[in-house]
Motif scaffolding. Structure first.
Motif, PDB file in Angstrom:
ATOM      1  N   LYS A   1       2.136  10.975   3.594  1.00 16.22           N
ATOM      2  CA  LYS A   1       2.493  10.776   5.000  1.00 16.22           C
ATOM      3  C   LYS A   1       3.821  11.383   5.418  1.00 16.22           C
ATOM      4  O   LYS A   1       4.013  11.670   6.607  1.00 16.22           O
TER       5      LYS A   1
ATOM      6  N   GLN B   1      -3.343  10.922   2.256  1.00 15.96           N
ATOM      7  CA  GLN B   1      -2.524   9.755   1.910  1.00 15.96           C
ATOM      8  C   GLN B   1      -1.030  10.082   1.882  1.00 15.96           C
ATOM      9  O   GLN B   1      -0.202   9.176   1.951  1.00 15.96           O
TER      10      GLN B   1
ATOM     11  N   ARG C   1       0.827  -1.207   0.000  1.00 18.79           N
ATOM     12  CA  ARG C   1       0.000   0.000   0.000  1.00 18.79           C
ATOM     13  C   ARG C   1       0.862   1.259   0.000  1.00 18.79           C
ATOM     14  O   ARG C   1       0.341   2.368  -0.039  1.00 18.79           O
ATOM     15  N   ARG C   2       2.174   1.098   0.071  1.00 17.24           N
ATOM     16  CA  ARG C   2       3.070   2.250   0.157  1.00 17.24           C
ATOM     17  C   ARG C   2       3.742   2.544  -1.187  1.00 17.24           C
ATOM     18  O   ARG C   2       4.264   1.647  -1.840  1.00 17.24           O
TER      19      ARG C   2
ATOM     20  N   SER D   1      -7.577   4.290  -1.953  1.00 17.76           N
ATOM     21  CA  SER D   1      -7.594   5.359  -0.951  1.00 17.76           C
ATOM     22  C   SER D   1      -6.811   5.010   0.303  1.00 17.76           C
ATOM     23  O   SER D   1      -6.495   5.894   1.104  1.00 17.76           O
ATOM     24  N   GLN D   2      -6.493   3.731   0.520  1.00 22.50           N
ATOM     25  CA  GLN D   2      -5.738   3.324   1.703  1.00 22.50           C
ATOM     26  C   GLN D   2      -4.226   3.422   1.490  1.00 22.50           C
ATOM     27  O   GLN D   2      -3.446   3.090   2.389  1.00 22.50           O
ATOM     28  N   THR D   3      -3.819   3.898   0.339  1.00 23.86           N
ATOM     29  CA  THR D   3      -2.396   3.987   0.042  1.00 23.86           C
ATOM     30  C   THR D   3      -1.708   4.997   0.944  1.00 23.86           C
ATOM     31  O   THR D   3      -2.321   5.942   1.443  1.00 23.86           O
ATOM     32  N   GLU D   4      -0.418   4.794   1.171  1.00 23.91           N
ATOM     33  CA  GLU D   4       0.420   5.734   1.914  1.00 23.91           C
ATOM     34  C   GLU D   4       1.542   6.191   1.001  1.00 23.91           C
ATOM     35  O   GLU D   4       2.254   5.364   0.416  1.00 23.91           O
TER      36      GLU D   4
END
Length: 312
Positions: free
Chosen positions: A188, A186, A90-91, A159-162
């Protein structure tokens, strides 16, 4: 005063003024006009050539996706390379390249983040590589282009990506300038390696160091030319002013022996930055050399910072 003496007295300052305008125009084209090739690295970096090309070869072997971006004005077409992580992640890190480089020239940093489990996006800035644009904006227009890349990462990865923003030299200044914009949740963290304080201060510094020319009248004239060509004065292009509005964790990296972007710019940027901030001044490193002196140590510092500021 005789006519001939009067004409001579008037002609001298006019000739000087004309010569200054011509020199400023040449300076602007030299510094701001795009070139369709990547210049050779400095002599002190040639010792890293074999390692550099091994990273480029690694990038060429990856399942690279070509991403594209057409900006709202309809005339600017930007491109980027996307390297998915080896395992689903997710990153994503968005890597901003240096002056007259392109995404491929950041292959070593792409390898490092890929090794850390990140998806990697490598844009070509406007005026560079395969992206459109006649002139280099030194991060100012790029900061908004990168917001579009951020949105595309979110669209593509969910949408949960970092997202981590990373840049070196002009790229470091670009992500510093992004820090003052309204960024989606998102995004970070930011990592800026050897970014300058402002293009006005950087140009004045290099004029004096490399060409033994004063800031006045050249920088104001170049600024006026840029206002006509690009729509903004050089005084607008400031990492320091943008960093004052920063709210994200930010990590500043800078070579101790950098004489291209001097270390006083690191301190000025660091002092201006809002939010959680950390700094690593790398002993014996010249400009953009911090990674190359010890890639393992560089990755260790970057990884440790990200572990401190990102949730598991």
């Amino acid at each position: 005063m005789k006519k001939r003496s009067w004409v001579a007295a008037l002609g001298t300052p006019l000739a000087l003024f004309s010569a200054t305008l011509i020199a400023s125009e040449k300076l602007y084209n030299f510094a701001f006009k795009r070139v369709d090739y990547v210049p050779e690295t400095s002599a002190d970096k040639q010792k890293y050539a074999d390692a550099y090309w091994s990273y480029v070869d690694w990038l060429h072997r990856q399942p690279v996706q070509d991403w594209q971006l057409t900006l709202d004005d309809g005339t600017s077409h930007l491109v980027a390379k996307y390297v998915p992580a080896k395992n689903t992640s997710r990153r994503t890190v968005i890597i901003s390249h240096g002056y007259k480089g392109d995404g491929e020239t950041m292959a070593n940093y792409a390898y490092m983040f890929h090794n850390m489990g990140y998806n990697v996006l490598l844009p070509d800035d406007r005026g560079h590589g395969k992206s459109s644009g006649k002139y280099i904006s030194f991060g100012w227009q790029d900061r908004r282009d990168y917001l579009e890349w951020v949105n595309q990462v979110i669209d593509q990865t969910g949408s949960q990506t970092e997202i981590v923003l990373f840049g070196v030299s002009m790229g470091g200044a670009t992500v510093e300038m992004m820090s003052g914009e309204t960024l989606p949740p998102q995004v970070k963290a930011i990592i800026a390696d050897c970014g300058y304080t402002s293009i006005e201060e950087e140009l004045a510094y290099l004029l004096k160091r490399q060409f033994h020319l004063p800031k006045y009248p050249f920088v104001p004239i170049v600024s006026f030319i840029n206002r006509h060509r690009m729509g903004y004065f050089l005084s607008d292009v400031s990492s320091v002013e943008q960093l004052r509005h920063n709210k994200l964790p930010i990590f500043f990296i800078h070579g101790e022996k950098d004489v291209y972007v001097p270390s006083w710019m690191l301190k000025k940027n660091y002092q201006a930055a809002g939010g959680h901030k950390e700094m690593w001044q790398v002993p014996n490193a010249t400009h953009a050399e911090s990674f190359w002196i010890d890639p393992a140590a560089y990755e260790k510092h970057v990884s440790a910072f990200l572990k401190r500021v990102l949730s598991d």
